[in-house]
Structure formats: structure tokens, C-alpha cells
Design a protein around this motif. Sequence first.
Motif, PDB file in Angstrom:
ATOM      1  N   ASN A  11      25.662  13.803  -0.101  1.00 54.99           N
ATOM      2  CA  ASN A  11      26.080  12.454  -0.480  1.00 54.99           C
ATOM      3  C   ASN A  11      27.082  12.455  -1.622  1.00 54.99           C
ATOM      4  OD1 ASN A  11      24.333  10.461   1.150  1.00 54.99           O
ATOM      5  ND2 ASN A  11      22.825  11.926   0.416  1.00 54.99           N
ATOM      6  N   MET A  12      27.326  13.603  -2.222  1.00 57.34           N
ATOM      7  CA  MET A  12      28.336  13.708  -3.268  1.00 57.34           C
ATOM      8  C   MET A  12      29.732  13.887  -2.689  1.00 57.34           C
ATOM      9  SD  MET A  12      26.916  13.372  -6.197  1.00 57.34           S
ATOM     10  CE  MET A  12      28.194  14.021  -7.251  1.00 57.34           C
ATOM     11  N   THR A  13      29.837  14.221  -1.412  1.00 54.17           N
ATOM     12  CA  THR A  13      31.139  14.436  -0.798  1.00 54.17           C
ATOM     13  C   THR A  13      31.720  13.116  -0.307  1.00 54.17           C
ATOM     14  OG1 THR A  13      30.131  14.872   1.361  1.00 54.17           O
ATOM     15  CG2 THR A  13      30.494  16.760  -0.095  1.00 54.17           C
ATOM     16  N   SER A  14      33.021  13.091  -0.177  1.00 54.97           N
ATOM     17  CA  SER A  14      33.722  11.909   0.286  1.00 54.97           C
ATOM     18  C   SER A  14      34.692  12.295   1.396  1.00 54.97           C
ATOM     19  CB  SER A  14      34.487  11.242  -0.862  1.00 54.97           C
ATOM     20  OG  SER A  14      35.212  10.111  -0.419  1.00 54.97           O
ATOM     21  N   LEU A  15      35.205  11.298   2.082  1.00 55.23           N
ATOM     22  CA  LEU A  15      36.122  11.549   3.178  1.00 55.23           C
ATOM     23  C   LEU A  15      37.395  12.228   2.699  1.00 55.23           C
ATOM     24  CD1 LEU A  15      36.546  11.042   6.238  1.00 55.23           C
ATOM     25  CD2 LEU A  15      37.640   8.892   5.622  1.00 55.23           C
ATOM     26  N   GLU A  16      37.851  11.890   1.485  1.00 53.97           N
ATOM     27  CA  GLU A  16      39.078  12.470   0.970  1.00 53.97           C
ATOM     28  C   GLU A  16      38.937  13.954   0.654  1.00 53.97           C
ATOM     29  OE1 GLU A  16      37.727   9.703  -0.154  1.00 53.97           O
ATOM     30  OE2 GLU A  16      39.149   8.175   0.523  1.00 53.97           O
ATOM     31  N   PHE A  41      37.244  15.454  -8.300  1.00 57.16           N
ATOM     32  CA  PHE A  41      36.631  14.175  -7.968  1.00 57.16           C
ATOM     33  C   PHE A  41      35.117  14.319  -7.775  1.00 57.16           C
ATOM     34  CE2 PHE A  41      41.046  13.188  -6.623  1.00 57.16           C
ATOM     35  CZ  PHE A  41      41.240  12.108  -7.468  1.00 57.16           C
ATOM     36  N   LYS A  42      34.655  15.470  -7.314  1.00 57.11           N
ATOM     37  CA  LYS A  42      33.212  15.702  -7.218  1.00 57.11           C
ATOM     38  C   LYS A  42      32.574  15.718  -8.607  1.00 57.11           C
ATOM     39  CE  LYS A  42      32.902  18.206  -2.839  1.00 57.11           C
ATOM     40  NZ  LYS A  42      32.589  19.500  -2.174  1.00 57.11           N
ATOM     41  N   ILE A  43      33.262  16.339  -9.559  1.00 55.79           N
ATOM     42  CA  ILE A  43      32.745  16.365 -10.933  1.00 55.79           C
ATOM     43  C   ILE A  43      32.703  14.955 -11.502  1.00 55.79           C
ATOM     44  CG2 ILE A  43      33.252  17.144 -13.279  1.00 55.79           C
ATOM     45  CD1 ILE A  43      34.383  19.713 -12.047  1.00 55.79           C
ATOM     46  N   VAL A  44      33.753  14.163 -11.234  1.00 53.45           N
ATOM     47  CA  VAL A  44      33.777  12.782 -11.716  1.00 53.45           C
ATOM     48  C   VAL A  44      32.618  11.988 -11.118  1.00 53.45           C
ATOM     49  CG1 VAL A  44      35.086  10.626 -11.671  1.00 53.45           C
ATOM     50  CG2 VAL A  44      36.249  12.779 -12.169  1.00 53.45           C
TER      51      VAL A  44
END
Length: 220
Positions: free
Chosen positions: A120-125, A137-140
Motif C-alpha cells: 500500500n506504500m506503492t503508487s502507480l507512478e 516519493f516512497k520515503i515522503v
Amino acid sequence: NLITNVALMRRRIRDIRFRNELVEIGKETPTLVDIMYIDGVVDEEALKILKNKLEKIKPNRLLMTDRTMETMLTNTSFYPLARHSCRPDILSSHLYRGKIVVVVDNSPNALILPATFWDNMTSLEDHSQSFVSSMFFKIVRSVGIILSLFLMPIWYLICVKEIPVPESIQSIIPESTSIIFLEILIGELAIELIRVSSLHTPSALNSSLGLISARWKYCN
């Protein structure tokens, strides 16, 4: 259409280990459910649990397909135990990671099971960006989640004098416990107003409502 969705996945995955198992669910309106996985890669224990749950659930109808299926399979948890996607490339990537994809007829969304905290920490981008950008962005997102979980309890402990703070900031700490809860409620309400104005308001109005909500939060 379920056959179309399966064909889109088959065009991506031309592996002989790619499996599709059809299950019919529903008494009044039977609906086809497809279980997709890569044989030899999938978590066999998770696949067995999923099949047992599908055999036990016997709804009369399956109208709100993806959400109803997620609720029946994950037993309605506050923590998301399944992910949604309607992109064959994303689903194919998860299949080769050992995940199970559940596709329901009449629904463009597919369920990816099981979903962990890091999933759930991952995103489409993240799938279309470089490694450095996706990690940033994962760290953010991780920092944001940690702040949302611990910032409010830490503030409460500071207000009730459980955590010592420097004298320079003690003037902003309220004396009454009831005021603390009122501040928390006002802050939560303001955040929800901003979120609702940005998601569910027509584009002609959401900027204005967002500014009004932000200004109201600042004034309070």
C-alpha cells in the motif's frame, strides 16, 4: 466483460504457468469470478485460503462487484487488505511477485491479494519513474504515514505534561484537557473539509472551498 479482461491479461502474460480458475457466485444473479495466478510463483497457502473463502460465501447477488468481493474476502478491516487496479501491466507485475488477482464479471477493477503494508506504500507512478524518484516519493509517503500515526498522540502527551518540552513553547500548550480534544476535533474537521472540497466538488468551486477551508483552519 470477463472474457475481454482475461484476454487482455493473456496478451501480457504468455507464460504456460499462467492459470485462470472460474467460480460462479450468487444465487439470484450468478456472477463469474476469475482467480488469476502464476503456478509455481504464487503463495500456495494464500491461494488455498482464498479458494476456501470463495466456497463459503454464498450471497444472493453480487451487484457492487469489486467492493462487495473485497468485503467478503477481507472481512471488512480498517486496514486495506486488498488493492484495486484496472491496468493489465500493473496486475501482471503483481502476479509475478506471487500475488493473486481476482477479476469479477461486469467490473473493470481487479483485486490484488494479499496486500501488505509495503504494497500500500506503492503508487502507480512508481512503475513509470526512475528508481531514485520512486524511492524519494516512497520515503515522503512513509514520513507522512508515520506523522499521521504518531504526531497527534505525541501532541496529547505533551499537553498532559507526560513529555517534557522547553519553556519557550509551553505558552502554546493549553491548560485544560477539554480544549485539547476540541483542538483535535477542529483540526480533523478542517482537514476533512479540504479533502472533500478537492475530491467531491465541481472544479469550478473546489479551489474556492479549499481556500475557505484552509483559511478557516488557520483562523481556528
